[in-house]
Motif scaffolding. Sequence first.
Motif, mmCIF file in Angstrom:
data_model
loop_
_atom_site.group_PDB
_atom_site.id
_atom_site.type_symbol
_atom_site.label_atom_id
_atom_site.label_comp_id
_atom_site.label_asym_id
_atom_site.label_seq_id
_atom_site.Cartn_x
_atom_site.Cartn_y
_atom_site.Cartn_z
ATOM 1 N N LEU A 427 0.829 -1.208 0.000
ATOM 2 C CA LEU A 427 0.000 0.000 0.000
ATOM 3 C C LEU A 427 0.864 1.258 0.000
ATOM 4 N N LEU A 428 1.952 1.240 0.778
ATOM 5 C CA LEU A 428 2.869 2.379 0.760
ATOM 6 C C LEU A 428 3.484 2.549 -0.627
ATOM 7 N N ALA A 429 3.863 1.436 -1.233
ATOM 8 C CA ALA A 429 4.449 1.505 -2.570
ATOM 9 C C ALA A 429 3.437 1.996 -3.598
ATOM 10 N N ALA A 430 2.154 1.650 -3.425
ATOM 11 C CA ALA A 430 1.123 2.146 -4.345
ATOM 12 C C ALA A 430 1.019 3.664 -4.272
ATOM 13 N N LEU A 431 1.126 4.206 -3.067
ATOM 14 C CA LEU A 431 1.114 5.660 -2.890
ATOM 15 C C LEU A 431 2.314 6.302 -3.579
ATOM 16 N N LEU A 432 3.503 5.744 -3.330
ATOM 17 C CA LEU A 432 4.721 6.307 -3.899
ATOM 18 C C LEU A 432 4.761 6.148 -5.418
ATOM 19 N N THR A 433 4.269 5.005 -5.915
ATOM 20 C CA THR A 433 4.274 4.774 -7.354
ATOM 21 C C THR A 433 3.421 5.802 -8.080
ATOM 22 N N ALA A 434 2.238 6.049 -7.580
ATOM 23 C CA ALA A 434 1.377 7.056 -8.201
ATOM 24 C C ALA A 434 2.017 8.437 -8.123
ATOM 25 N N ALA A 435 2.714 8.711 -7.020
ATOM 26 C CA ALA A 435 3.355 10.023 -6.856
ATOM 27 C C ALA A 435 4.466 10.221 -7.887
ATOM 28 N N TYR A 436 5.384 9.245 -8.018
ATOM 29 C CA TYR A 436 6.477 9.475 -8.968
ATOM 30 C C TYR A 436 6.021 9.324 -10.420
ATOM 31 N N ALA A 437 4.961 8.546 -10.671
ATOM 32 C CA ALA A 437 4.429 8.481 -12.034
ATOM 33 C C ALA A 437 3.809 9.820 -12.431
ATOM 34 N N THR A 438 3.078 10.433 -11.512
ATOM 35 C CA THR A 438 2.491 11.746 -11.782
ATOM 36 C C THR A 438 3.581 12.792 -11.972
ATOM 37 N N ARG A 439 4.583 12.752 -11.117
ATOM 38 C CA ARG A 439 5.705 13.700 -11.226
ATOM 39 C C ARG A 439 6.408 13.551 -12.573
ATOM 40 N N LEU A 440 6.655 12.318 -12.991
ATOM 41 C CA LEU A 440 7.315 12.093 -14.281
ATOM 42 C C LEU A 440 6.483 12.683 -15.417
ATOM 43 N N TRP A 441 5.190 12.435 -15.381
ATOM 44 C CA TRP A 441 4.308 12.920 -16.452
ATOM 45 C C TRP A 441 4.283 14.446 -16.493
ATOM 46 N N LEU A 442 4.229 15.075 -15.333
ATOM 47 C CA LEU A 442 4.170 16.537 -15.283
ATOM 48 C C LEU A 442 5.481 17.171 -15.744
ATOM 49 N N LEU A 443 6.606 16.656 -15.256
ATOM 50 C CA LEU A 443 7.886 17.253 -15.599
ATOM 51 C C LEU A 443 8.271 16.975 -17.048
ATOM 52 N N ALA A 444 7.944 15.769 -17.538
ATOM 53 C CA ALA A 444 8.350 15.416 -18.903
ATOM 54 C C ALA A 444 7.525 16.139 -19.964
ATOM 55 N N PHE A 445 6.241 16.298 -19.717
ATOM 56 C CA PHE A 445 5.376 16.838 -20.768
ATOM 57 C C PHE A 445 4.835 18.236 -20.466
ATOM 58 N N HIS A 446 4.993 18.692 -19.251
ATOM 59 C CA HIS A 446 4.520 20.036 -18.897
ATOM 60 C C HIS A 446 5.620 20.816 -18.186
ATOM 61 N N GLY A 447 6.876 20.430 -18.450
ATOM 62 C CA GLY A 447 7.997 21.060 -17.765
ATOM 63 C C GLY A 447 8.283 22.459 -18.286
ATOM 64 N N ARG A 448 9.200 23.134 -17.563
ATOM 65 C CA ARG A 448 9.538 24.519 -17.882
ATOM 66 C C ARG A 448 10.910 24.630 -18.532
ATOM 67 N N GLY A 449 11.500 23.508 -18.905
ATOM 68 C CA GLY A 449 12.825 23.551 -19.511
ATOM 69 C C GLY A 449 12.807 24.240 -20.865
ATOM 70 N N VAL A 450 13.980 24.710 -21.275
ATOM 71 C CA VAL A 450 14.097 25.387 -22.563
ATOM 72 C C VAL A 450 13.970 24.371 -23.685
ATOM 73 N N GLU A 451 13.194 24.697 -24.675
ATOM 74 C CA GLU A 451 12.953 23.770 -25.784
ATOM 75 C C GLU A 451 14.223 23.559 -26.596
ATOM 76 N N ALA A 452 14.555 22.291 -26.844
ATOM 77 C CA ALA A 452 15.733 21.943 -27.648
ATOM 78 C C ALA A 452 15.363 21.945 -29.125
ATOM 79 N N PRO A 453 16.354 22.001 -30.000
ATOM 80 C CA PRO A 453 16.056 21.945 -31.439
ATOM 81 C C PRO A 453 15.286 20.687 -31.804
ATOM 82 N N ASP A 454 14.363 20.845 -32.721
ATOM 83 C CA ASP A 454 13.535 19.714 -33.149
ATOM 84 C C ASP A 454 14.355 18.785 -34.044
#
Length: 664
Positions: A427-454
Amino acid sequence: MTTTTLAVLVPLLPFLGAAAGLLLGRTAPGFVRPLAVLPSLAALALAAIVAVRQGGDAAIDSATELTPTGSVPVELALHIDGFAALVAVLVAFVATCVQIYSTGYLRDDPRYPSYAALVSLFTSAMLLVVYSGDLIVLLVGWEVMGICSYFLVGHYWETPEARAASIKAFLVTKLGDVPFLIGLFALATDAESFRITKILSTVTSGGLHHPTLIALLLLAGVAGKSAQFPLHTWLPDAMAGPTPVSALIHAATMVAAGVYFVARLLPVFEASSAAMVVLAVMAAVTMAGSGLAALAQDDIKRVLAYSTIGQLGYMTGALAVGDRGAAVFHLLSHGAFKALLFLAAGVIIHASGTNSLAAMSRMGNLRARVPDAFWTMTVALLALAAIPPFSGFFSKESVLGAAEHAATGDTAHIPSAAGWIVLAAGLLAALLTAAYATRLWLLAFHGRGVEAPDHGRQPVAMNAVLWVLAVPSLALGGLAYRVLPGWFDGHDLTPTLTTSVLGTGVALVGGIVTYGAWRQTTALAARAPLGAVAAHPEGDAGLVEAEAIASHTPAYGDVASAADPADPGRLLLGPLHRHAATGFHLDAVYAALFVRPVMAAASLVRFLDREVVDTYVRGAGTLPRLLGAAVRRAQTGNMQTYVSALLAGTVVLTVAVLLVATGA
């Protein structure tokens, strides 16, 4: 063609493909890609036919003695039950996807022929482990996978990170393989056979004399191969290899072998209550620790690596409560969505143009740039977080349900303590898994990093594989829990109300809290724009990855990058973040306890060899050389000198004789 013959061809075809690829890689490069893809595809078709024919019925057994040993025989044996039939399909399916994906990902890599051949050999070795009915034959596949991982993780051998990671993976897994080998021989000695069926019969009749010792020795090898605490530290560093290799290792080979081995020989472990409790504790520590570590990583591949460690912890937890059906169910489900996660990460690495580690803090505007990776990775992350109706929900729920049954004493021969440990950690791992999965999704696709060349759109082969893997990630669980019980000893895999509500509830809490933390940190960091991201030259994804590793930004094993102030992981973990980002300093602990003492002992031996042993050796040669020099100086060739010496000697002898006579 008989089912046995088809089963023999399943591991044989990728092996022949590997051999042909190595032989023709230089002389006929046009055949390399067909020789990489077609044998794996044919093995997948044959494995599916074997699975259909086996149909979850009685196991298919066939054996022939390899050579007389004089004691315990070694046999070329097949043992294909429902578990083996389905796992073989998974292995061949993921391997085929990886080979197809690699034709685009490494299209300009000069070492692609050897890479493709090693992937085929890796696949063949895992299939040998899955189908083998003899432990010595299984051990052959087990060790071949180890050497394949060494070469594949070190594919970019020009970089120190890749070389160090490959050596570390090899040595850490070998550390577990030594007691594992001893345990195999002890098990065969008690059972008087290496045949799995005979060993299980011996366990049933109570013929094992040292069940606890044997189980603990075998668990050491399992911990190394399946990256479980405390021998898990090699897996995050193994991200130095090409991303398709990571997908193969994490989804269907290598790390899956340990879990599958315990599932196949589960009665051996159930014969010792102490071993089951140890397995439960190992799974619990692995689940909790890897979840915290994943929440602190900045590199997308290291997040996924720690995720794999945690999901394998779920599988070993299911085995610790005596439910191999739940363990293999999660193995199948995890294989699909974890392969998808890594291959989607490969697309992101190329599109982001950051580095091979794909620092999420440096990503920007990727959702529109890689829509295929965005949508398929979203599906895979929902499956990873066990959100219904995605496949991960059903398989993870089966693990939690099995732990609940064991905790309440409903599972015979399983200590209730093991059930409570696995349930709480799950149950603890289920909580942590959802947390880092959400974090990955937010940072990877909604991050504030500078856009690299396409770098342009990815090859069709890469995007097509993502969508193929998205299908089982979405639909496998809902179909499988109704169909698989017939394959898994008839054990019911239907979700139960209590654990379904608890598991889904904590997962939703983890995701919502992480999203709230991200919103808060984003608002606070609005006035702290990130620096520019150095652009990589345009080129093939695999070459971008190799160049990125060489750029050493950041280094493998570093705490993380300089830090996106909008990272919700820092807010959620607080002071624990620094420790979690380094994997709780286990590498430093191992360096202090093992590496430095061994290096010091080696230095002492080298000193003794040079200054003591070599001194005696040099002295033994020096004394005769000095005596020879003295004799050589006496041989002058002058007759007067010789006569003078003769007369002098005569006088000395005469005086000596007279003195002796006088004294007498």
